[in-house]
Design a protein around this motif. Structure first.
Motif, PDB file in Angstrom:
ATOM      1  N   UNK A 161      60.988   2.262  23.778  1.00 15.65           N
ATOM      2  CA  UNK A 161      60.803   1.235  24.805  1.00 15.65           C
ATOM      3  C   UNK A 161      59.326   0.937  25.026  1.00 15.65           C
ATOM      4  N   UNK A 162      58.489   1.969  24.908  1.00 14.24           N
ATOM      5  CA  UNK A 162      57.046   1.781  25.070  1.00 14.24           C
ATOM      6  C   UNK A 162      56.481   0.980  23.904  1.00 14.24           C
ATOM      7  N   UNK A 163      56.938   1.284  22.688  1.00 10.87           N
ATOM      8  CA  UNK A 163      56.497   0.522  21.518  1.00 10.87           C
ATOM      9  C   UNK A 163      56.843  -0.958  21.695  1.00 10.87           C
ATOM     10  N   UNK A 164      58.060  -1.224  22.133  1.00 11.56           N
ATOM     11  CA  UNK A 164      58.506  -2.605  22.329  1.00 11.56           C
ATOM     12  C   UNK A 164      57.646  -3.324  23.360  1.00 11.56           C
ATOM     13  N   UNK A 165      57.347  -2.633  24.456  1.00 12.45           N
ATOM     14  CA  UNK A 165      56.562  -3.245  25.531  1.00 12.45           C
ATOM     15  C   UNK A 165      55.142  -3.569  25.083  1.00 12.45           C
ATOM     16  N   UNK A 166      54.507  -2.637  24.396  1.00 11.41           N
ATOM     17  CA  UNK A 166      53.139  -2.858  23.936  1.00 11.41           C
ATOM     18  C   UNK A 166      53.067  -3.995  22.916  1.00 11.41           C
ATOM     19  N   UNK A 167      54.012  -4.020  21.993  1.00  8.86           N
ATOM     20  CA  UNK A 167      54.031  -5.063  20.967  1.00  8.86           C
ATOM     21  C   UNK A 167      54.261  -6.430  21.602  1.00  8.86           C
ATOM     22  N   UNK A 168      55.186  -6.513  22.541  1.00  3.76           N
ATOM     23  CA  UNK A 168      55.469  -7.789  23.196  1.00  3.76           C
ATOM     24  C   UNK A 168      54.251  -8.317  23.934  1.00  3.76           C
ATOM     25  N   UNK A 169      53.604  -7.455  24.704  1.00  2.00           N
ATOM     26  CA  UNK A 169      52.456  -7.917  25.498  1.00  2.00           C
ATOM     27  C   UNK A 169      51.284  -8.328  24.606  1.00  2.00           C
ATOM     28  N   UNK A 170      51.027  -7.555  23.576  1.00  3.83           N
ATOM     29  CA  UNK A 170      49.939  -7.903  22.666  1.00  3.83           C
ATOM     30  C   UNK A 170      50.251  -9.202  21.930  1.00  3.83           C
ATOM     31  N   UNK A 171      51.476  -9.347  21.449  1.00  5.61           N
ATOM     32  CA  UNK A 171      51.871 -10.554  20.729  1.00  5.61           C
ATOM     33  C   UNK A 171      51.748 -11.787  21.606  1.00  5.61           C
ATOM     34  N   UNK A 172      52.218 -11.683  22.850  1.00  5.87           N
ATOM     35  CA  UNK A 172      52.162 -12.816  23.768  1.00  5.87           C
ATOM     36  C   UNK A 172      50.723 -13.197  24.105  1.00  5.87           C
ATOM     37  N   UNK A 173      49.880 -12.211  24.254  1.00  5.25           N
ATOM     38  CA  UNK A 173      48.501 -12.489  24.654  1.00  5.25           C
ATOM     39  C   UNK A 173      47.694 -13.141  23.540  1.00  5.25           C
TER      40      UNK A 173
END
Length: 343
Positions: free
Chosen positions: A39-51
């Motif tokens: 879940x942490x991997x998913x969250x970090x990837x999503x936020x970085x990708x969006x930014x």
């Protein structure tokens, strides 16, 4: 994105579109080997990708498995960044020539207590968080067994805990390697291995790191050895779990962050490292929900329930020794021969 009006000149339209795209310089792809919880991997990837509008994906594996993959792929790297897992295996990768040199400017924002570590090893690897090693107990299971709560490592040798203790497999788990290194640091290698041989009698299974916490939560085992934040997360879900920092002193691990040598998306890899080490990158929700996981950035805001460094009885770890690839191989081979396969 709105279409440009035909009344507006093409030049103005093009400029408008150009300015509407944030971080246009940071386009492309990025692949992570992630050793955090899924879940942490998913969250970090999503936020970085969006930014940054970067197509980012991750592969989740344990620390030992990830290091093995990077070794096997040395001549044809399949990922750009290794994020997570204890620092020592990252240092092993460093000595094996598997990492790309990069000293992020954000290292200057790492907490003062760890500046001596980043100054020494930060040419190839950084760290994004701190973990406290200790015990997780299932209070209901212990109550049924009529056993008092363990408070020290030595308490795990209680014969009433036979088949009620779980430890991740040191052959693949950075958590378990940190545990063995802690015992060696505390008592010396010979005494540590004598303890591990006795402890083996109470170990039900040496399992994958994630299963240790899951099995504890379900009551399949009474005591687990691991990092306290994982137990706290299960407790927050309603599991009858309590976290216990041990009496011998607070051992800790640092969560590694490294660029893999031969990274195909090197600029984006550096951008990711900078972002993870930044205040913003360390204030994502998964860190805020893990009170025993301490962000490395000194500017990161902490929730009220975060454990404070000033309350911990930390002892110095020999990262030079336990971060050596040869030493790690020797220690794990000794554990395999004298503990796991000796019965």
């Amino acid at each position: 994105m709105k279409k440009c009006s035909p009344l507006i000149s093409k030049a103005i339209c093009f400029t408008s579109l150009f300015l509407s795209l944030p971080y246009l310089h940071a386009k492309g792809n990025l692949t992570l080997y992630c050793t955090l919880q899924n879940s942490a991997c998913e969250e970090m990837v999503k936020r970085f990708s969006d930014k940054y509008q970067i197509n980012t994906k991750f592969v989740r594996s344990s620390t030992g498995v990830t290091l093995g993959k990077i070794k096997a792929e040395k001549d044809n790297p399949q990922a750009d960044v290794w994020y997570g897992g204890t620092l020592e295996p990252h240092l092993q990768a460093r000595t094996l020539g598997l990492l790309e040199a990069y000293r992020s400017p954000k290292q200057a924002e790492i907490r003062p207590q760890f500046q001596h570590i980043i100054e020494k090893y930060g040419d190839y690897t950084s760290f994004g968080y701190m973990l406290i090693l200790g015990l997780g107990i299932n209070t209901e299971k212990l109550h049924k067994l009529g056993i008092e709560e363990p408070k020290c490592w030595q308490d795990l040798l209680d014969p009433r805990l036979k088949d009620e203790v779980q430890l991740p497999d040191p052959q693949s788990s950075g958590t378990a390697y940190s545990f063995i290194a802690t015992l060696i640091q505390l008592w010396g290698e010979e005494n540590a291995f004598q303890f591990l041989k006795k402890l083996d009698k109470n170990i039900s299974q040496y399992v994958k790191t994630g299963l240790v916490t899951q099995n504890l939560s379900r009551g399949d085992t009474a005591v687990s050895i691991g990092f306290l934040h994982t137990f706290e997360q299960e407790k927050a879900k309603g599991a009858p779990i309590k976290t216990i920092p041990v009496c011998e002193g607070d051992s800790y691990a640092l969560g590694g962050l490294s660029i893999i040598k031969g990274a195909r998306n090197l600029d984006n890899a550096k951008l990711f490292v900078d972002w993870v080490l930044s205040k913003e990158g360390q204030e994502v929700n998964w860190i805020q929900q893990a009170p025993y996981q301490i962000p490395a950035n000194k500017h990161a805001e902490l929730p009220a329930n975060t454990i404070l460094l000033s309350t911990l009885n930390l002892f110095d770890l020999d990262f030079e020794r336990f971060g050596s690839s040869q030493e790690a191989k020797r220690i794990i081979e000794r554990w395999l021969k004298e503990v796991r396969l000796s019965q």
